[in-house]
Scaffold this motif. Structure first.
Motif, short mmCIF file in Angstrom:
data_model
loop_
_atom_site.label_atom_id
_atom_site.label_comp_id
_atom_site.label_asym_id
_atom_site.label_seq_id
_atom_site.Cartn_x
_atom_site.Cartn_y
_atom_site.Cartn_z
N HIS A 49 0.83 -1.27 -0.13
CA HIS A 49 -0.02 -0.13 -0.09
C HIS A 49 0.86 1.16 -0.13
O HIS A 49 0.58 2.32 -0.60
CB HIS A 49 -1.08 -0.15 1.05
CG HIS A 49 -2.18 -0.90 1.12
ND1 HIS A 49 -3.00 -0.50 0.21
CD2 HIS A 49 -2.60 -2.14 1.43
CE1 HIS A 49 -4.05 -1.54 0.24
NE2 HIS A 49 -3.52 -2.39 0.78
N ARG A 52 2.46 1.57 -3.50
CA ARG A 52 1.36 2.23 -4.42
C ARG A 52 1.08 3.91 -4.02
O ARG A 52 0.75 4.86 -4.98
CB ARG A 52 0.04 1.41 -4.11
CG ARG A 52 -1.00 1.90 -5.30
CD ARG A 52 -2.13 1.15 -5.47
NE ARG A 52 -3.12 1.22 -4.27
CZ ARG A 52 -3.99 0.40 -4.23
NH1 ARG A 52 -4.55 -0.30 -4.93
NH2 ARG A 52 -4.78 0.43 -2.86
N ARG A 142 -15.90 7.99 -14.79
CA ARG A 142 -15.07 8.63 -14.26
C ARG A 142 -13.85 9.17 -15.14
O ARG A 142 -13.78 9.01 -16.18
CB ARG A 142 -14.39 7.49 -13.40
CG ARG A 142 -15.08 6.78 -12.21
CD ARG A 142 -14.58 5.90 -11.59
NE ARG A 142 -14.12 4.74 -12.46
CZ ARG A 142 -13.25 3.82 -11.95
NH1 ARG A 142 -12.71 3.80 -10.93
NH2 ARG A 142 -13.08 2.94 -12.93
N LYS A 149 -4.53 6.40 -7.24
CA LYS A 149 -5.57 6.40 -6.25
C LYS A 149 -5.84 7.93 -5.80
O LYS A 149 -5.32 7.89 -4.53
CB LYS A 149 -5.29 5.52 -5.09
CG LYS A 149 -6.32 5.00 -4.15
CD LYS A 149 -5.89 3.68 -3.50
CE LYS A 149 -6.96 3.44 -2.38
NZ LYS A 149 -8.12 2.91 -2.89
N ASN A 156 -17.38 7.77 -8.09
CA ASN A 156 -17.73 6.45 -7.37
C ASN A 156 -18.74 6.66 -6.20
O ASN A 156 -19.38 5.63 -6.07
CB ASN A 156 -16.13 6.16 -6.70
CG ASN A 156 -15.17 6.16 -7.76
OD1 ASN A 156 -14.68 7.08 -8.49
ND2 ASN A 156 -14.36 5.16 -7.75
N GLU A 182 -14.27 -2.07 -13.46
CA GLU A 182 -14.16 -2.50 -11.85
C GLU A 182 -15.40 -2.02 -11.11
O GLU A 182 -16.21 -1.48 -11.50
CB GLU A 182 -12.83 -1.96 -11.50
CG GLU A 182 -12.73 -0.54 -11.42
CD GLU A 182 -11.45 0.10 -10.72
OE1 GLU A 182 -10.64 -0.47 -10.17
OE2 GLU A 182 -11.25 1.39 -11.12
N GLY A 183 -15.25 -2.23 -9.89
CA GLY A 183 -16.33 -1.80 -9.00
C GLY A 183 -16.05 -0.41 -8.34
O GLY A 183 -15.00 -0.12 -8.87
N ALA A 184 -16.92 0.20 -7.95
CA ALA A 184 -16.91 1.60 -7.43
C ALA A 184 -15.54 1.44 -6.42
O ALA A 184 -14.92 2.57 -6.12
CB ALA A 184 -18.34 2.00 -6.53
N SER A 186 -13.67 -1.40 -5.86
CA SER A 186 -13.17 -3.01 -5.63
C SER A 186 -12.73 -3.33 -7.19
O SER A 186 -13.17 -2.76 -7.96
CB SER A 186 -14.07 -3.87 -5.25
OG SER A 186 -15.41 -3.99 -6.02
N THR A 211 -5.16 -6.33 -3.58
CA THR A 211 -5.74 -7.55 -3.18
C THR A 211 -5.79 -8.18 -4.53
O THR A 211 -5.54 -9.36 -4.40
CB THR A 211 -7.01 -7.25 -2.50
OG1 THR A 211 -7.11 -6.16 -1.66
CG2 THR A 211 -7.66 -8.60 -1.82
N THR A 245 -12.89 -7.78 -5.31
CA THR A 245 -11.62 -7.71 -4.18
C THR A 245 -11.15 -6.50 -3.87
O THR A 245 -11.39 -5.53 -4.78
CB THR A 245 -10.29 -8.49 -4.78
OG1 THR A 245 -9.65 -7.67 -6.09
CG2 THR A 245 -10.43 -10.05 -5.14
N SER A 246 -10.99 -6.28 -2.62
CA SER A 246 -10.60 -4.91 -1.92
C SER A 246 -9.83 -5.20 -0.60
O SER A 246 -10.18 -6.29 -0.09
CB SER A 246 -11.45 -4.00 -1.78
OG SER A 246 -12.29 -4.26 -0.98
#
Ligand code: PMP
Length: 287
Positions: A49, A52, A142, A149, A156, A182-184, A186, A211, A245-246
């Motif tokens: 993390h 990133r 988006r 990030k 989102n 992808e997810g909002a 994840s 993840t 995943t998240s």
């Protein structure tokens, strides 16, 4: 017990933690963040993390508030000060405080660093994983650098809200070609009709999930067929399984998309075993 926040080098009571009104994170979302899960009192994948976070800072040409080692120390301290056994640590770095003007400040500004921590309930999470979640698809509106990030998350937020209002837990964002990005909050996965694990390949369109990387490594270790490619909503509906995943959710089975069941409509064996192995392996190796 008093909840503690870390703001600009000081540990302060949560209720008194604050930033300046002209912080660029507040005014422009000129800011990046990370969320680390805490399990058994330790930050999972902390170093990944932080790596990133450094990459996000570089992409935005933002300064780093301190070394990675010092940041890691503060994450650990936040966990112990807030007595977190299971939970999350939130880390945010903004470009800093300056008179409101779009270009980067000309004078040197110090980046703002914020950390908060809170508990989560692992029992509730496992119950949710045993039931599986529903997702709702919607257009991905988006910006073009979703690999960074940043806290510019309003698209989102709106997507997640629309999902929740419809009774779904997560939003799956779909690009103009009809492919799931992808997810909002994840990464999105399926186990396709051939049994291969599929998730979209890395690009500016998705966040390189920590993840996601761990699950790919775990699947390859298990010699599973893994393909990094995009998939359509239709393909996901015909898939054997789907999941997200998240850091917060680990691996969470998806049992319905837009109100239609995925496979038999219950969590599948691949998602469930990846979730179990992910949790197990991180309990053993920690960071
Ligand atoms: N995509 C988005 C848009 C996210 O917000 C998140 C959660 N941070 C993820 C993917 C998953 O990333 P990670 O596994 O690093 O939490």
């Amino acid at each position: 017990m008093t909840r503690i926040a870390f703001v600009n080098g000081r540990y302060v009571p949560f209720a008194q933690a604050c930033v300046h009104v002209e912080d660029r994170g507040l005014q422009f979302a000129d800011s990046v963040y990370e969320v680390c899960a805490v399990s058994d009192g330790l930050a999972l994948e902390r170093d990944a993390h932080l790596a990133r976070l450094e990459r996000s800072l570089i992409e935005l040409e933002q300064g780093s508030p301190m070394s990675r080692l010092a940041m890691a120390g503060h994450i650990d301290r936040m966990i112990s000060l807030n007595r977190i056994r299971n939970g999350i640590v939130y880390i945010q770095v903004t470009r800093g405080v300056a008179r409101r003007d779009h270009p980067f400040p000309v004078q040197t500004v110090h980046p703002t660093l914020i950390m908060t921590a809170r508990r989560t309930d692992p029992v509730r999470a496992s119950e949710m994983a045993a039931r599986g979640i529903a997702v709702k698809t919607m257009p991905d509106i988006r910006w073009g650098r979703c690999d960074i990030k940043t806290t510019a998350l309003v698209a989102n937020v709106l997507a997640k809200q629309e999902a929740r209002a419809s009774g779904a837990y997560e939003a799956w964002l779909v690009d103009e070609a009809g492919l799931v990005t992808e997810g909002a909050s994840s990464n999105a996965w399926i186990v396709d009709s051939e049994g291969a694990l599929v998730t979209r390949s890395l690009s500016h369109d998705i966040l390189p999930g920590i993840t996601r990387a761990s699950i790919l490594a775990l699947a390859r270790e298990r010699q599973m067929a893994v393909v990094e490619r995009a998939f359509t909503v239709e393909e996901a509906l015909c898939a054997r399984e789907a999941f997200i995943t998240s850091a917060g959710a680990f691996v969470m089975p998806v049992v319905a998309i837009d109100g239609r069941p995925v496979g038999p409509g219950v969590p599948g064996p691949v998602a469930s075993s990846l979730r179990r192995d992910y949790i197990r392996s991180h309990m053993q190796t920690k960071n």
